[in-house]
Design a protein around this motif. Structure first.
Motif, PDB file in Angstrom:
ATOM      1  N   GLN A   1       7.910  21.380 -11.025  1.00 21.52           N
ATOM      2  CA  GLN A   1       8.465  20.057 -10.728  1.00 21.52           C
ATOM      3  C   GLN A   1       8.000  19.588  -9.364  1.00 21.52           C
ATOM      4  N   MET A   2       7.239  18.492  -9.362  1.00 22.87           N
ATOM      5  CA  MET A   2       6.819  17.854  -8.113  1.00 22.87           C
ATOM      6  C   MET A   2       7.797  16.738  -7.776  1.00 22.87           C
ATOM      7  N   ARG A   3       8.031  16.548  -6.486  1.00 21.69           N
ATOM      8  CA  ARG A   3       8.956  15.510  -6.056  1.00 21.69           C
ATOM      9  C   ARG A   3       8.468  14.909  -4.739  1.00 21.69           C
ATOM     10  N   ARG A   4       8.735  13.622  -4.588  1.00 21.11           N
ATOM     11  CA  ARG A   4       8.396  12.974  -3.320  1.00 21.11           C
ATOM     12  C   ARG A   4       9.664  12.839  -2.490  1.00 21.11           C
ATOM     13  N   ARG A   5       9.710  13.573  -1.375  1.00 19.89           N
ATOM     14  CA  ARG A   5      10.884  13.588  -0.508  1.00 19.89           C
ATOM     15  C   ARG A   5      10.650  12.694   0.702  1.00 19.89           C
ATOM     16  N   PRO A   6      11.687  11.957   1.127  1.00 21.32           N
ATOM     17  CA  PRO A   6      11.528  11.089   2.302  1.00 21.32           C
ATOM     18  C   PRO A   6      11.158  11.858   3.566  1.00 21.32           C
ATOM     19  N   ASP A   7      11.631  13.113   3.670  1.00 21.62           N
ATOM     20  CA  ASP A   7      11.411  13.881   4.898  1.00 21.62           C
ATOM     21  C   ASP A   7      10.153  14.729   4.865  1.00 21.62           C
ATOM     22  N   ALA A   8       9.594  14.976   3.673  1.00 22.08           N
ATOM     23  CA  ALA A   8       8.469  15.909   3.579  1.00 22.08           C
ATOM     24  C   ALA A   8       7.312  15.395   2.739  1.00 22.08           C
ATOM     25  N   GLY A   9       7.423  14.221   2.149  1.00 25.12           N
ATOM     26  CA  GLY A   9       6.350  13.714   1.296  1.00 25.12           C
ATOM     27  C   GLY A   9       6.347  14.414  -0.052  1.00 25.12           C
ATOM     28  N   ARG A  10       5.167  14.582  -0.627  1.00 24.19           N
ATOM     29  CA  ARG A  10       5.038  15.208  -1.951  1.00 24.19           C
ATOM     30  C   ARG A  10       5.123  16.720  -1.819  1.00 24.19           C
ATOM     31  N   VAL A  11       6.030  17.333  -2.582  1.00 26.60           N
ATOM     32  CA  VAL A  11       6.220  18.777  -2.468  1.00 26.60           C
ATOM     33  C   VAL A  11       6.451  19.387  -3.849  1.00 26.60           C
ATOM     34  N   LEU A  12       6.118  20.681  -3.967  1.00 25.58           N
ATOM     35  CA  LEU A  12       6.537  21.459  -5.141  1.00 25.58           C
ATOM     36  C   LEU A  12       7.999  21.805  -4.921  1.00 25.58           C
TER      37      LEU A  12
ATOM     38  N   ILE B   1       0.848  -1.186   0.000  1.00 32.18           N
ATOM     39  CA  ILE B   1       0.000   0.000   0.000  1.00 32.18           C
ATOM     40  C   ILE B   1       0.885   1.238   0.000  1.00 32.18           C
ATOM     41  N   ASP B   2       0.438   2.257  -0.725  1.00 27.66           N
ATOM     42  CA  ASP B   2       1.127   3.547  -0.731  1.00 27.66           C
ATOM     43  C   ASP B   2       0.166   4.591  -0.186  1.00 27.66           C
ATOM     44  N   GLN B   3       0.575   5.254   0.880  1.00 30.07           N
ATOM     45  CA  GLN B   3      -0.252   6.310   1.467  1.00 30.07           C
ATOM     46  C   GLN B   3       0.495   7.634   1.496  1.00 30.07           C
ATOM     47  N   GLY B   4       1.390   7.786   0.504  1.00 33.91           N
ATOM     48  CA  GLY B   4       2.097   9.047   0.348  1.00 33.91           C
ATOM     49  C   GLY B   4       3.564   9.000   0.682  1.00 33.91           C
ATOM     50  N   ALA B   5       4.011   7.932   1.360  1.00 30.84           N
ATOM     51  CA  ALA B   5       5.419   7.843   1.739  1.00 30.84           C
ATOM     52  C   ALA B   5       6.121   6.692   1.033  1.00 30.84           C
ATOM     53  N   GLY B   6       5.544   6.193  -0.037  1.00 34.62           N
ATOM     54  CA  GLY B   6       6.128   5.066  -0.743  1.00 34.62           C
ATOM     55  C   GLY B   6       5.466   3.759  -0.339  1.00 34.62           C
ATOM     56  N   PRO B   7       5.624   2.711  -1.157  1.00 36.42           N
ATOM     57  CA  PRO B   7       4.959   1.436  -0.870  1.00 36.42           C
ATOM     58  C   PRO B   7       5.486   0.793   0.417  1.00 36.42           C
ATOM     59  N   ARG B   8       4.564   0.236   1.194  1.00 38.15           N
ATOM     60  CA  ARG B   8       4.935  -0.565   2.361  1.00 38.15           C
ATOM     61  C   ARG B   8       4.060  -1.818   2.370  1.00 38.15           C
ATOM     62  N   ARG B   9       4.625  -2.881   2.859  1.00 38.49           N
ATOM     63  CA  ARG B   9       3.944  -4.173   2.854  1.00 38.49           C
ATOM     64  C   ARG B   9       2.876  -4.210   3.943  1.00 38.49           C
ATOM     65  N   THR B  10       1.735  -4.828   3.629  1.00 34.36           N
ATOM     66  CA  THR B  10       0.646  -4.949   4.587  1.00 34.36           C
ATOM     67  C   THR B  10       0.547  -6.393   5.083  1.00 34.36           C
ATOM     68  N   THR B  11      -0.374  -6.618   6.003  1.00 30.65           N
ATOM     69  CA  THR B  11      -0.611  -7.974   6.521  1.00 30.65           C
ATOM     70  C   THR B  11      -1.692  -8.701   5.731  1.00 30.65           C
ATOM     71  N   VAL B  12      -2.273  -8.045   4.732  1.00 29.54           N
ATOM     72  CA  VAL B  12      -3.332  -8.664   3.921  1.00 29.54           C
ATOM     73  C   VAL B  12      -2.733  -9.765   3.055  1.00 29.54           C
ATOM     74  N   THR B  13      -3.418 -10.912   2.998  1.00 30.93           N
ATOM     75  CA  THR B  13      -2.960 -12.027   2.165  1.00 30.93           C
ATOM     76  C   THR B  13      -4.138 -12.660   1.440  1.00 30.93           C
ATOM     77  N   PHE B  14      -3.847 -13.392   0.387  1.00 32.15           N
ATOM     78  CA  PHE B  14      -4.818 -14.198  -0.333  1.00 32.15           C
ATOM     79  C   PHE B  14      -4.555 -15.668  -0.024  1.00 32.15           C
ATOM     80  N   ALA B  15      -5.575 -16.484  -0.230  1.00 32.46           N
ATOM     81  CA  ALA B  15      -5.427 -17.910   0.059  1.00 32.46           C
ATOM     82  C   ALA B  15      -4.364 -18.550  -0.829  1.00 32.46           C
ATOM     83  N   ASP B  16      -4.345 -18.179  -2.090  1.00 27.44           N
ATOM     84  CA  ASP B  16      -3.398 -18.769  -3.032  1.00 27.44           C
ATOM     85  C   ASP B  16      -3.373 -17.932  -4.312  1.00 27.44           C
ATOM     86  N   GLU B  17      -2.563 -18.341  -5.270  1.00 29.92           N
ATOM     87  CA  GLU B  17      -2.451 -17.639  -6.549  1.00 29.92           C
ATOM     88  C   GLU B  17      -3.775 -17.617  -7.291  1.00 29.92           C
TER      89      GLU B  17
END
Length: 384
Positions: free
Chosen positions: A328-339, A80-96
């Motif tokens: 130019q928009m950029r996603r910064r690790p310290d500030a998120g999405r910024v102009l 999931i990405d909520q503005g700070a880059g993708p992070r892994r969740t605990t959601v799983t599927f039964a199989d492929e």
């Protein structure tokens, strides 16, 4: 309980028609016939409702107002990405197989086909406001891949973006001056950098008397403005017919008396028609484009124009005449999405380049005098 789930799944598949919560519950009742325990029935109903309604196990993630993207790369790898880059969740599927079923069902909701003969799909889930992309194996070597981009209605104006930290005070003042001066603008940045969010806010700040015509691949732009006409491209059907490409919509938009023509994102030959439109009196136009820095813009635009048969020299001339400002928009690790930067296009001795007029960290840059001149020529007092 596994046997019950399989029987209900088979009944729903054989029955055809729309599969909603009521249909799932009816199938569970029909298959149990009063034999299964209440706990088994409830467990089966929960499992099947997740599988056959909404986005299944991904529903809760998509409902979170902070979510911009949900990505599935394996049954046990949901990101999931909520503005700070993708992070892994605990959601799983039964199989492929469960991931594949969800991808195929979402494709059907989008009116598209996803199977071994058509192993990838790009679609729009209108009710959920989600853009879908999915790929099946063996094209996706690691298993079924699902990418969901949440396209939320625009709730951010320039003031809200300042409060959230996307803009600082000088940046907001500069953007308001650029909009008031009707300077044609490219909003650049990488994937997920906030290009569309900023463009929505800019359009919301335009004169309420302006007629805006937007052209997009997917309906992402929903500015808070009283007069907006939205045109959305349509892919061809399974037989390859019925498609309406972005380039044709740009041409149609020119006949709709736009005060400001806006293309959600230029990705190909439509850049030729957009620049031609901006050079025929349609001031204040805008679009977004993928680029990692403002200095990449000329090369990026030349490559796109080449798809439409326009040579580099012609593109440079059209671009220099049509567009004044690059954001130019950029996603910064310290500030998120910024102009991050405001640039101006300059052409000297045939060389087209973008000069920094303002940066978030350094303030006014070498292109600031040119931007000041452009604003004053349009009767707008520069903010700094």
């Amino acid at each position: 309980m596994t046997s019950l789930v399989e029987r209900v799944r088979a009944r729903l598949a054989d029955g055809g028609g729309e599969i909603g919560p009521a249909a799932v519950a009816a199938a569970v009742r029909a298959e149990t016939g009063g034999v299964a325990s209440d706990l088994d029935v409830l467990a089966a109903l929960r499992t099947l409702r997740q599988e056959f309604t909404g986005a299944g196990p991904l529903d809760a993630l998509l409902r979170d107002p902070r979510t911009t993207d949900v990505l599935v790369t394996a049954p046990d790898a949901v990101w999931i990405d909520q503005g700070a880059g993708p992070r892994r969740t605990t959601v799983t599927f039964a199989d492929e197989a469960a991931v594949r079923r969800l991808a195929q069902r979402l494709a059907l909701v989008a009116g598209r086909r996803l199977d071994d003969a058509s192993p990838y799909v790009d679609g729009w889930l209108a009710e959920a406001g989600v853009r879908l992309h999915a790929v099946l194996p063996p094209v996706s070597a690691g298993g079924t891949s699902i990418s969901l981009r949440v396209l939320r209605p625009a709730h951010h104006d320039l003031s809200a973006l300042r409060r959230s930290g996307t803009l600082d005070a000088p940046g907001e003042s500069l953007l308001r001056a650029i909009v008031a001066a009707r300077l044609a603008t490219l909003v650049a940045g990488g994937t997920g950098a906030g290009k569309t969010t900023l463009l929505n806010a800019l359009l919301g700040a335009t004169d309420p008397g302006d007629r805006l015509v937007t052209v997009e691949d997917a309906e992402e732009l929903r500015p808070r403005h009283p007069h907006v006409v939205r045109l959305v491209a349509r892919p061809p059907n399974i037989e390859g017919a019925g498609g309406v490409p972005l380039r044709e919509l740009v041409r149609q938009a020119l006949r709709m008396r736009p005060d400001r023509l806006v293309v959600g994102e230029v990705r190909g030959a439509e850049v030729c028609d957009l620049l031609a439109a901006m050079n025929t009196g349609h001031e204040g136009g805008a679009c977004t484009v993928h680029a990692n820095s403002v200095r990449e813009i000329p090369a990026r635009m030349r490559a796109l124009a080449g798809l439409g048969g326009m040579g580099p020299a012609a593109l440079d001339g059209q671009l220099a005449a049509a567009v004044q400002v690059v954001l130019q928009m950029r996603r910064r690790p310290d500030a998120g999405r910024v102009l991050d930067e405001v640039g101006v296009l300059r052409r000297d001795d045939g060389d087209l380049r973008v000069e920094a007029a303002w940066t978030r960290d350094g303030g006014p840059g070498p292109g600031h005098p040119l931007l000041t001149t452009l604003l004053r020529e349009r009767g707008v007092t520069p903010p700094c």
